[in-house]
Design a protein around this motif. Structure first.
Motif, PDB file in Angstrom:
ATOM      1  N   LEU A   1      98.277  71.838  93.210  1.00 23.58           N
ATOM      2  CA  LEU A   1      97.438  70.746  92.711  1.00 23.58           C
ATOM      3  C   LEU A   1      98.076  70.223  91.430  1.00 23.58           C
ATOM      4  N   SER A   2      98.585  69.003  91.505  1.00 26.20           N
ATOM      5  CA  SER A   2      99.295  68.405  90.378  1.00 26.20           C
ATOM      6  C   SER A   2      98.307  67.698  89.464  1.00 26.20           C
ATOM      7  N   LEU A   3      98.377  68.008  88.168  1.00 27.21           N
ATOM      8  CA  LEU A   3      97.449  67.471  87.180  1.00 27.21           C
ATOM      9  C   LEU A   3      98.242  66.847  86.036  1.00 27.21           C
ATOM     10  N   SER A   4      97.714  65.786  85.461  1.00 32.80           N
ATOM     11  CA  SER A   4      98.468  65.033  84.454  1.00 32.80           C
ATOM     12  C   SER A   4      98.525  65.739  83.102  1.00 32.80           C
ATOM     13  N   GLY A   5      97.617  66.650  82.846  1.00 33.20           N
ATOM     14  CA  GLY A   5      97.604  67.352  81.570  1.00 33.20           C
ATOM     15  C   GLY A   5      96.528  68.419  81.549  1.00 33.20           C
ATOM     16  N   GLY A   6      96.456  69.134  80.425  1.00 30.64           N
ATOM     17  CA  GLY A   6      95.540  70.253  80.320  1.00 30.64           C
ATOM     18  C   GLY A   6      94.077  69.901  80.512  1.00 30.64           C
ATOM     19  N   ALA A   7      93.695  68.679  80.147  1.00 24.06           N
ATOM     20  CA  ALA A   7      92.291  68.298  80.272  1.00 24.06           C
ATOM     21  C   ALA A   7      91.826  68.305  81.720  1.00 24.06           C
ATOM     22  N   GLU A   8      92.748  68.109  82.665  1.00 26.47           N
ATOM     23  CA  GLU A   8      92.379  68.061  84.082  1.00 26.47           C
ATOM     24  C   GLU A   8      92.273  69.452  84.715  1.00 26.47           C
TER      25      GLU A   8
END
Length: 243
Positions: free
Chosen positions: A66-73
């Protein structure tokens, strides 16, 4: 991710036609029944990866990314069901959650399976500039006495940095600090650890200061993180050497 070959194994992204076999393997490994496919709501958002034995045209291993744009996601992913991920919210740059990693029982004991899986993950990490890889490493069974050497070794050597360490969220939690005093036997500890967790630690990864019981799967989860910049150059180079 490119389709990459190492020896007789190939790692590649799965297509829609591969999903039934993947879910069946997950059912066999996680639930003890290939006739009860393992699938959840996160599958639709994830990329599915498989390792296949080209000589037998047989599924040897699978996992999802699961690819996420940054830590917040991170809070939107599977792992956040079990861990409070607020400390990681400020992590900058692309992050990647890996989950549902399993190896076909017919191939257990073959180290080339895990190495081939890491070749694929390394290719994805490089091509997407991933900064942080994480997920839940799962010990089979919820009786901690069966994993005591491994957990004692994690407590002694591999607890993550306080600034990134996930917080307690689940009701069924075991803090490593509350484990009985125990000097781990390193060989037994290594054998007790899931192979994926061993490879994370070999690359410089770390774990949370507590684990979570998952009654649904009958496992004991440990949050596992790996900062990509911390991987020793010689280790990283080995996973970039495809055949």
């Amino acid at each position: 991710m490119r389709a990459l070959t190492k020896g007789r194994y190939q790692v590649r992204l799965a297509g829609e036609e591969d999903l039934p076999a993947i879910f069946a393997l997950r059912g066999a490994v996680f639930r003890g029944d290939p006739e009860a496919p393992d699938a959840d709501a996160f599958d639709a958002r994830a990329l599915h990866v498989l390792v296949e034995d080209l000589s037998q045209n047989k599924l040897a291993c699978c996992f999802r990314l699961l690819s996420l744009s940054g830590g917040a996601e991170i809070a939107s992913g599977y792992t956040a069901q079990f861990y409070g991920t607020a400390p990681l919210a400020s992590y900058e740059g692309p992050v990647l959650e890996m989950g549902r990693f399993c190896i076909n029982p017919d191939f257990r004991g073959d180290p080339h399976i895990l190495r081939t899986a890491w070749v694929g993950m390394t290719d994805y990490i490089d091509s997407h500039d991933v900064r942080f890889l994480f997920g839940c490493s799962s010990f089979h069974g919820t009786d901690l006495s069966e994993h005591l050497d491994a957990l004692a070794l994690l407590r002694a050597r591999h607890i993550g940095p306080p600034e990134w360490r996930p917080e307690i969220k689940s009701a069924q939690v075991h803090r490593f600090a509350d484990l009985p005093d125990h000097t781990p036997d390193k060989r037994r500890a290594t054998l007790q650890m899931p192979p994926l967790l061993r490879s994370f630690l070999m690359l410089g990864g770390w774990v949370s200061d507590h684990g979570v019981v998952d009654e649904d799967l009958g496992t004991f989860h440990v949050f596992t993180g790996l900062e990509i910049e911390a991987i020793p150059p010689n280790r990283a180079a080995a996973f970039r050497a495809t055949v």
